[in-house]
Write a protein that holds these residues in place. Structure first.
Motif, PDB file in Angstrom:
ATOM      1  N   ARG A 116       0.839  -1.194   0.000  1.00 53.18           N
ATOM      2  CA  ARG A 116       0.000   0.000   0.000  1.00 53.18           C
ATOM      3  C   ARG A 116       0.877   1.248   0.000  1.00 53.18           C
ATOM      4  O   ARG A 116       1.921   1.290   0.642  1.00 53.18           O
ATOM      5  CB  ARG A 116      -0.928  -0.001   1.218  1.00 53.18           C
ATOM      6  CG  ARG A 116      -1.958  -1.139   1.240  1.00 53.18           C
ATOM      7  CD  ARG A 116      -2.945  -1.017   0.094  1.00 53.18           C
ATOM      8  NE  ARG A 116      -3.887  -2.114   0.045  1.00 53.18           N
ATOM      9  CZ  ARG A 116      -5.117  -2.081   0.557  1.00 53.18           C
ATOM     10  NH1 ARG A 116      -5.538  -1.005   1.185  1.00 53.18           N
ATOM     11  NH2 ARG A 116      -5.917  -3.122   0.425  1.00 53.18           N
ATOM     12  N   GLU A 122      -7.047   5.509   0.067  1.00 48.46           N
ATOM     13  CA  GLU A 122      -6.579   4.259  -0.545  1.00 48.46           C
ATOM     14  C   GLU A 122      -7.385   3.058  -0.061  1.00 48.46           C
ATOM     15  O   GLU A 122      -7.831   2.237  -0.867  1.00 48.46           O
ATOM     16  CB  GLU A 122      -5.088   4.050  -0.258  1.00 48.46           C
ATOM     17  CG  GLU A 122      -4.505   2.834  -0.963  1.00 48.46           C
ATOM     18  CD  GLU A 122      -3.003   2.706  -0.752  1.00 48.46           C
ATOM     19  OE1 GLU A 122      -2.349   2.020  -1.543  1.00 48.46           O
ATOM     20  OE2 GLU A 122      -2.484   3.293   0.232  1.00 48.46           O
ATOM     21  N   ASP A 123      -7.565   2.969   1.231  1.00 49.51           N
ATOM     22  CA  ASP A 123      -8.327   1.844   1.772  1.00 49.51           C
ATOM     23  C   ASP A 123      -9.807   1.954   1.407  1.00 49.51           C
ATOM     24  O   ASP A 123     -10.456   0.952   1.075  1.00 49.51           O
ATOM     25  CB  ASP A 123      -8.167   1.777   3.296  1.00 49.51           C
ATOM     26  CG  ASP A 123      -6.759   1.396   3.713  1.00 49.51           C
ATOM     27  OD1 ASP A 123      -6.057   0.768   2.890  1.00 49.51           O
ATOM     28  OD2 ASP A 123      -6.357   1.729   4.838  1.00 49.51           O
ATOM     29  N   PHE A 126     -10.219   1.070  -2.379  1.00 51.95           N
ATOM     30  CA  PHE A 126      -9.525  -0.103  -2.927  1.00 51.95           C
ATOM     31  C   PHE A 126     -10.565  -1.091  -3.450  1.00 51.95           C
ATOM     32  O   PHE A 126     -11.484  -1.488  -2.749  1.00 51.95           O
ATOM     33  CB  PHE A 126      -8.654  -0.776  -1.860  1.00 51.95           C
ATOM     34  CG  PHE A 126      -7.692  -1.775  -2.446  1.00 51.95           C
ATOM     35  CD1 PHE A 126      -6.475  -1.367  -2.954  1.00 51.95           C
ATOM     36  CD2 PHE A 126      -8.013  -3.130  -2.516  1.00 51.95           C
ATOM     37  CE1 PHE A 126      -5.580  -2.274  -3.506  1.00 51.95           C
ATOM     38  CE2 PHE A 126      -7.135  -4.044  -3.069  1.00 51.95           C
ATOM     39  CZ  PHE A 126      -5.916  -3.616  -3.567  1.00 51.95           C
ATOM     40  N   GLY A 127     -10.437  -1.470  -4.710  1.00 55.77           N
ATOM     41  CA  GLY A 127     -11.420  -2.350  -5.344  1.00 55.77           C
ATOM     42  C   GLY A 127     -12.631  -1.616  -5.877  1.00 55.77           C
ATOM     43  O   GLY A 127     -13.523  -2.221  -6.483  1.00 55.77           O
ATOM     44  N   ILE A 130      -9.596   1.838  -7.284  1.00 54.69           N
ATOM     45  CA  ILE A 130      -8.163   1.668  -7.049  1.00 54.69           C
ATOM     46  C   ILE A 130      -7.824   0.202  -7.268  1.00 54.69           C
ATOM     47  O   ILE A 130      -8.460  -0.689  -6.700  1.00 54.69           O
ATOM     48  CB  ILE A 130      -7.757   2.103  -5.625  1.00 54.69           C
ATOM     49  CG1 ILE A 130      -7.982   3.595  -5.443  1.00 54.69           C
ATOM     50  CG2 ILE A 130      -6.294   1.761  -5.360  1.00 54.69           C
ATOM     51  CD1 ILE A 130      -7.615   4.106  -4.064  1.00 54.69           C
ATOM     52  N   SER A 131      -6.820  -0.040  -8.095  1.00 54.16           N
ATOM     53  CA  SER A 131      -6.433  -1.403  -8.448  1.00 54.16           C
ATOM     54  C   SER A 131      -4.921  -1.550  -8.371  1.00 54.16           C
ATOM     55  O   SER A 131      -4.183  -0.564  -8.448  1.00 54.16           O
ATOM     56  CB  SER A 131      -6.921  -1.747  -9.859  1.00 54.16           C
ATOM     57  OG  SER A 131      -6.406  -3.000 -10.290  1.00 54.16           O
ATOM     58  N   THR A 132      -4.469  -2.782  -8.229  1.00 54.54           N
ATOM     59  CA  THR A 132      -3.035  -3.077  -8.261  1.00 54.54           C
ATOM     60  C   THR A 132      -2.722  -4.068  -9.384  1.00 54.54           C
ATOM     61  O   THR A 132      -1.675  -4.693  -9.370  1.00 54.54           O
ATOM     62  CB  THR A 132      -2.566  -3.658  -6.910  1.00 54.54           C
ATOM     63  OG1 THR A 132      -3.379  -4.796  -6.589  1.00 54.54           O
ATOM     64  CG2 THR A 132      -2.665  -2.626  -5.805  1.00 54.54           C
TER      65      THR A 132
END
Length: 309
Positions: A116, A122-123, A126-127, A130-132
């Motif tokens: 992270r 961000e939290d 996330f999903g 926000i993606s990784t």
């Protein structure tokens, strides 16, 4: 004594369990703290798994995998492996409750987790914007503008990948130089729809109940802020491999790992220690895709069967 101890219950571990037990190993246990399935169970949409024509959630994709693997004799122990050691030809598996088991072979399939970045929102998102994983989620932003945070080889490679799908990619980096190979940087700079937003800090990702609507960055030179109006933000600031079971009392690792802690394997998923294998995202050069992890698990199991003889 176990023929094979599998550490991790994601696609790599489950596929290894299926192939190992169906291939003739009689005493195979998969150690997984929670329900098997892996990180992919947290994904809301999967549409690129071969043979799966309908869009499904990660949970739906993995739903039948444990039952299929256990059909041939794979056992699931809901326990965390804290340490693996080897003396002679025998491995000792230590679990969180302090108990030990012996095994003729071990497969580490614990995976890795995206690091992270630590910015506000961000939290929360996330999903939800926000993606990784550009390969997983880039298609959802076809012909749209996105932002990508990072400055290493993976970040630049993913920016190039996204540039072929998205109308524009903002490449956001905290420095004005990149930690990437010169050829990778050159490739990125050749993409006309990548705009470099460098020497900035990420202040916040903003959005609403539909997901991300923008990214706010601040210049390190002038302290001026800028809002990038994007529906998607990709974060590539590294990954943390889950290699703790291999750590020994003296601080070394049971087998060879690279600078990032990724387990070094050959094409057979063998490590530097006979009888010890690694598969999926915990190994070097992993593609970080479900289908690739499953392939790793199958490859490892076939070679473990041969190893045990």
């Amino acid at each position: 004594m176990l023929d094979l101890a599998i550490i991790g219950g994601g696609p790599a571990g489950l596929t290894a369990g299926l192939y190992a037990t169906r291939g003739g190993l009689n005493n195979v246990t998969m150690f997984e703290m929670g329900m098997p399935g892996g990180q992919i169970t947290g994904s809301s949409e999967i549409e690129n798994y071969p043979g799966q024509a309908e869009v499904v959630t990660g949970m739906e994709l993995m739903e039948n995998w444990p039952a299929q693997a256990m059909k041939f004799g794979l056992k699931h122990e809901m326990n965390q492996v804290t340490n693996v050691t080897k003396e002679g030809d025998i491995f000792t598996i230590t679990t969180g409750d302090g108990k030990t088991q012996e095994a003729k072979s071990v497969l580490l399939a614990t995976g890795s987790v995206p690091r992270r970045a630590g910015f506000k929102g961000e939290d929360e998102f996330f999903g939800k914007g926000i993606s990784t994983c550009a390969t997983c989620d880039g298609f959802f932003y076809k012909n749209k503008e996105v932002a990508l945070i990072g400055g290493g080889d993976s970040a630049l490679e993913e920016a190039v990948y996204l540039s072929k799908i998205c109308s524009k990619v903002y490449l956001v980096h905290r420095r004005d130089t990149y930690r990437a190979a010169p050829s990778t940087i050159e490739h990125m700079k050749a993409c006309e729809n990548i705009e470099e937003v460098t020497n900035v800090t990420v202040e916040e990702v903003i959005g609403d109940n539909t997901g991300v609507t923008g990214l706010i960055v601040k210049s390190k030179e002038s302290d001026e802020t800028r809002q990038l109006d994007v529906p998607g933000v990709f974060v590539f600031v590294g990954r943390d491999v889950l290699n703790d079971p291999l750590k020994q009392e003296d601080g070394s690792f049971l087998c060879d790992v690279n600078e990032q802690g990724e387990v070094i394997v050959d094409l057979k998923m063998k490590t530097s220690v006979p009888g010890l294998y690694a598969a999926g995202d915990v190994r070097i050069d992993a593609a970080k895709q479900v289908v690739c992890a499953a392939g790793d698990g199958a490859t490892a199991a076939v070679n473990i069967i041969e190893y045990i003889g």
